[in-house]
Write a protein that holds these residues in place. Structure first.
Motif, PDB file in Angstrom:
ATOM      1  N   ASN A   5       0.710  -1.239  -0.018  1.00 58.27           N
ATOM      2  CA  ASN A   5      -0.093  -0.164   0.042  1.00 58.27           C
ATOM      3  C   ASN A   5       0.795   1.260  -0.002  1.00 58.27           C
ATOM      4  O   ASN A   5       0.434   2.103  -0.672  1.00 58.27           O
ATOM      5  N   ASP A   8       2.247   1.559  -3.380  1.00 58.10           N
ATOM      6  CA  ASP A   8       1.363   2.028  -4.464  1.00 58.10           C
ATOM      7  C   ASP A   8       0.887   3.331  -4.242  1.00 58.10           C
ATOM      8  O   ASP A   8       0.566   4.161  -5.239  1.00 58.10           O
ATOM      9  N   LYS A   9       0.943   4.069  -3.173  1.00 54.20           N
ATOM     10  CA  LYS A   9       0.682   5.288  -2.767  1.00 54.20           C
ATOM     11  C   LYS A   9       2.020   6.261  -3.600  1.00 54.20           C
ATOM     12  O   LYS A   9       1.711   7.129  -3.958  1.00 54.20           O
ATOM     13  N   ASN A  11       3.852   5.387  -6.058  1.00 53.57           N
ATOM     14  CA  ASN A  11       3.729   5.228  -7.424  1.00 53.57           C
ATOM     15  C   ASN A  11       2.692   6.152  -7.829  1.00 53.57           C
ATOM     16  O   ASN A  11       2.699   6.835  -8.926  1.00 53.57           O
ATOM     17  N   ARG A  12       1.621   6.145  -7.001  1.00 58.61           N
ATOM     18  CA  ARG A  12       0.245   6.942  -7.716  1.00 58.61           C
ATOM     19  C   ARG A  12       0.483   8.424  -7.547  1.00 58.61           C
ATOM     20  O   ARG A  12      -0.112   9.317  -8.144  1.00 58.61           O
ATOM     21  N   ASP A  13       1.063   8.931  -6.417  1.00 59.93           N
ATOM     22  CA  ASP A  13       1.118  10.399  -5.883  1.00 59.93           C
ATOM     23  C   ASP A  13       2.609  11.052  -5.961  1.00 59.93           C
ATOM     24  O   ASP A  13       2.809  11.864  -5.702  1.00 59.93           O
ATOM     25  N   ASN A  56       7.661   7.755 -15.337  1.00 54.60           N
ATOM     26  CA  ASN A  56       6.604   8.422 -15.702  1.00 54.60           C
ATOM     27  C   ASN A  56       6.862   9.526 -16.839  1.00 54.60           C
ATOM     28  O   ASN A  56       6.184   9.677 -17.811  1.00 54.60           O
ATOM     29  N   SER A 111       5.937   0.209 -12.001  1.00 53.68           N
ATOM     30  CA  SER A 111       4.981   0.659 -12.680  1.00 53.68           C
ATOM     31  C   SER A 111       3.591   0.657 -12.139  1.00 53.68           C
ATOM     32  O   SER A 111       2.623   1.521 -12.607  1.00 53.68           O
ATOM     33  N   GLY A 112       3.424   0.180 -11.090  1.00 48.79           N
ATOM     34  CA  GLY A 112       2.036  -0.016 -10.606  1.00 48.79           C
ATOM     35  C   GLY A 112       1.405  -1.263 -11.013  1.00 48.79           C
ATOM     36  O   GLY A 112       0.387  -1.495 -10.625  1.00 48.79           O
TER      37      GLY A 112
END
Length: 126
Positions: A5, A8-9, A11-13, A56, A111-112
């Motif tokens: 988690n 993932d956070k 990678n997302r933010d 990214n 990459s997520g």
């Protein structure tokens, strides 16, 4: 899991997340988080974050007609100079000279889509 988690956070933010944000999210002290993150990924938080940002940026460079300035801003770099410096440090190339088939390979899948095994000891920065 908690570690997935957290990754993932990040990678997302990636474009706006800070060390303080992830420390707060983790619930650990800054020093404990740093040790845990290094053990989990094989690198420190800023190294990992820069790799995510550059990964990214590569996607945007290949699939977008945006300017380098726009791409650097979308990926969370404060200046174009910093973007160029970090991009070259991570890839070995300036952004506009990156080979079309270049892939960041540091032993992690960031990459997520895929997720690395935090028990592996193969994680190294170029």
């Amino acid at each position: 899991s908690f570690h997935k988690n957290l990754i993932d956070k990040i990678n997302r933010d990636f474009s706006f997340i800070t060390f303080e944000d992830v420390v707060r999210h983790s619930g650990y002290s800054a020093s404990h988080f740093s040790k845990m993150f290094k053990k989990l990924t094989g690198m420190n938080f800023s190294e990992y974050l820069n790799i995510v940002k550059v990964e990214n940026a590569i996607v945007l460079l290949r699939h977008n007609n945006a300017t380098i300035t726009s791409i650097s801003q979308k990926c969370g770099f404060s200046t174009i100079r910093n973007f160029n410096r970090v991009f070259k440090k991570v890839t070995g190339y300036p952004p506009l000279s990156l080979p079309k088939d270049f892939i960041i390979d540091i032993g992690l899948h960031i990459s997520g889509v895929d997720f690395f095994d935090p028990t592996e000891k193969k994680s190294i920065l170029m």
